[in-house]
Design an enzyme around this catalytic site. Structure first.
Site, PDB file in Angstrom:
ATOM      1  N   TYR A 115       0.846  -1.192   0.000  1.00 49.25           N
ATOM      2  CA  TYR A 115       0.000   0.000   0.000  1.00 49.25           C
ATOM      3  C   TYR A 115       0.881   1.240   0.000  1.00 49.25           C
ATOM      4  CZ  TYR A 115      -3.830  -3.129   1.280  1.00 49.25           C
ATOM      5  OH  TYR A 115      -4.773  -4.130   1.290  1.00 49.25           O
ATOM      6  N   SER A 116       0.628   2.148  -0.920  1.00 42.17           N
ATOM      7  CA  SER A 116       1.355   3.419  -0.930  1.00 42.17           C
ATOM      8  C   SER A 116       1.048   4.179   0.353  1.00 42.17           C
ATOM      9  CB  SER A 116       0.939   4.257  -2.140  1.00 42.17           C
ATOM     10  OG  SER A 116       1.255   3.608  -3.347  1.00 42.17           O
ATOM     11  N   CYS A 297      -0.400   6.918 -10.349  1.00 43.40           N
ATOM     12  CA  CYS A 297      -0.624   5.928  -9.310  1.00 43.40           C
ATOM     13  C   CYS A 297      -2.100   5.558  -9.267  1.00 43.40           C
ATOM     14  CB  CYS A 297      -0.167   6.446  -7.947  1.00 43.40           C
ATOM     15  SG  CYS A 297      -0.142   5.158  -6.665  1.00 43.40           S
ATOM     16  N   GLU A 337       3.433   3.825 -10.692  1.00 44.17           N
ATOM     17  CA  GLU A 337       3.203   2.793  -9.674  1.00 44.17           C
ATOM     18  C   GLU A 337       1.718   2.417  -9.731  1.00 44.17           C
ATOM     19  OE1 GLU A 337       5.179   2.438  -5.598  1.00 44.17           O
ATOM     20  OE2 GLU A 337       3.232   3.344  -5.121  1.00 44.17           O
ATOM     21  N   TYR A 339      -1.299  -0.977  -9.726  1.00 41.29           N
ATOM     22  CA  TYR A 339      -1.502  -2.274  -9.084  1.00 41.29           C
ATOM     23  C   TYR A 339      -2.769  -2.931  -9.587  1.00 41.29           C
ATOM     24  CZ  TYR A 339      -3.777   1.394  -6.317  1.00 41.29           C
ATOM     25  OH  TYR A 339      -4.480   2.515  -5.961  1.00 41.29           O
TER      26      TYR A 339
END
Length: 339
Positions: A115-116, A297, A337, A339
């Protein structure tokens, strides 16, 4: 240079010296300069993977709060975790979380989920002893049951969103250097593009540049431009903070939202993040030519639309898209980044 907004927000490392940080909850009237490298923009000693799967760190939950409105598509929570200054990180890094229990299929521990981090290195209370996560509860709607199927819910996201103060979280990291801010040149422009909880690292950026009395904030003269894509107004994340930054620093902070269920793009369709960015294509390309750094992101599904849009813009400008992106990557201006 900056008039810091820390007081307004407080309510709602050779250079890392956690032992010098004030205790959690301490009322702060001090500068955020006690977790800086020397010089502050030097990233050569940034910590990575201090804690690993076999020897994780144990953090404790301070608070878990839903941060979206009733009409949001799903539930997103802001979780503040106490690490007592023993888990240093900087803006743009991620934490790994190991959910409790084991997998049903083989009895092995659950895999780490990354998790960022959604706070600056100083944490929401600016003591340097906490960090925050922005987590959307992952659920699966079963058309046959006409309800969420609990057997298919996200293990880690549901664990985090259900945490209570005092609960322990097994953590790894910090991970990553891809999303760090290059702070050596205080005139650098940052273009930040997020969907949903991909806003996390950029909240850390904005707090460091505009809400805290950091060395970076003291000298920053560039422009940080944030694009956020969500479904509707109720799904906006940290809007109060971003609006405060926009009001106080109109020359240094820009904010644009893409609300897919409330706005239309120029073709009359839903306004997705790539459509909003495209509206400012000329400005963005000019900034990139001048050395701006562009960050992305969010869910990996955001990137094809972004890439297609940029390819079309390049074509209209007579630019070779592949060479253009290759050049940005070579100069370190392209940060992704997903996911």
């Amino acid at each position: 240079m900056k008039v810091v907004l820390a007081a307004a927000l407080f309510a709602s490392a050779s250079a890392f010296v956690p032992s010098n940080a004030p205790k959690f909850g301490t009322s702060l009237n001090l500068k955020q300069d006690f977790l800086e490298y020397t010089p502050y923009h030097d990233h050569s000693n940034v910590k990575v993977n201090t804690y690993k799967n076999k020897a994780p760190f144990t953090g404790k939950v301070i608070s878990t709060k839903r941060i979206v409105g009733p009409q949001a598509t799903g539930e997103t929570c802001h979780i503040i975790i106490d690490h007592n200054g023993d888990f240093p990180y900087i803006e743009g890094q991620s934490w790994g979380v190991i959910p409790p229990g084991v997998r049903e299929k083989d009895g092995k521990p659950h895999a780490v989920r990354l998790y960022s981090i959604a706070s600056s290195r100083y944490g929401d209370d600016m003591t340097g002893k906490t960090g925050s996560l922005c987590v959307r509860r992952a659920t699966y709607w079963c058309p046959e049951l006409k309800a969420d199927d609990p057997a298919k819910k996200g293990i880690c996201s549901n664990f985090l969103c259900d945490t209570q103060p005092g609960d322990e979280i097994m953590m790894t990291g910090p991970a990553g250097k891809v999303m760090l801010m290059p702070e050596e040149d205080p005139t650098t422009d940052y273009i930040m593009v997020a969907t949903g909880t991909g806003i996390a690292p950029f909240r850390g950026f904005v707090r460091r540049l505009f809400f805290e009395a950091t060395p970076a904030a003291d000298v920053y003269k560039g422009q940080a431009w944030l694009f956020l894509g969500v479904a509707n107004s109720d799904a906006l994340l940290y809007d109060d903070e971003f609006q405060a930054a926009k009001e106080k620093f109109p020359d240094n902070f820009r904010l644009d939202y893409a609300l897919s269920r409330e706005q239309n793009n120029k073709k009359g369709g839903k306004m997705y993040i790539q459509d909003k960015v495209e509206e400012y294509a000329d400005e963005i390309f000019a900034k990139l030519d001048a050395g701006a750094h562009m960050y992305f992101c969010g869910l990996k599904g955001m990137m094809p639309g972004i890439q297609d849009m940029l390819a079309e813009v390049c074509k209209s400008k007579g630019i070779d898209y592949e060479e253009f992106i290759k050049g940005l990557k070579k100069k370190g201006q392209w940060h992704v980044e997903v996911y």
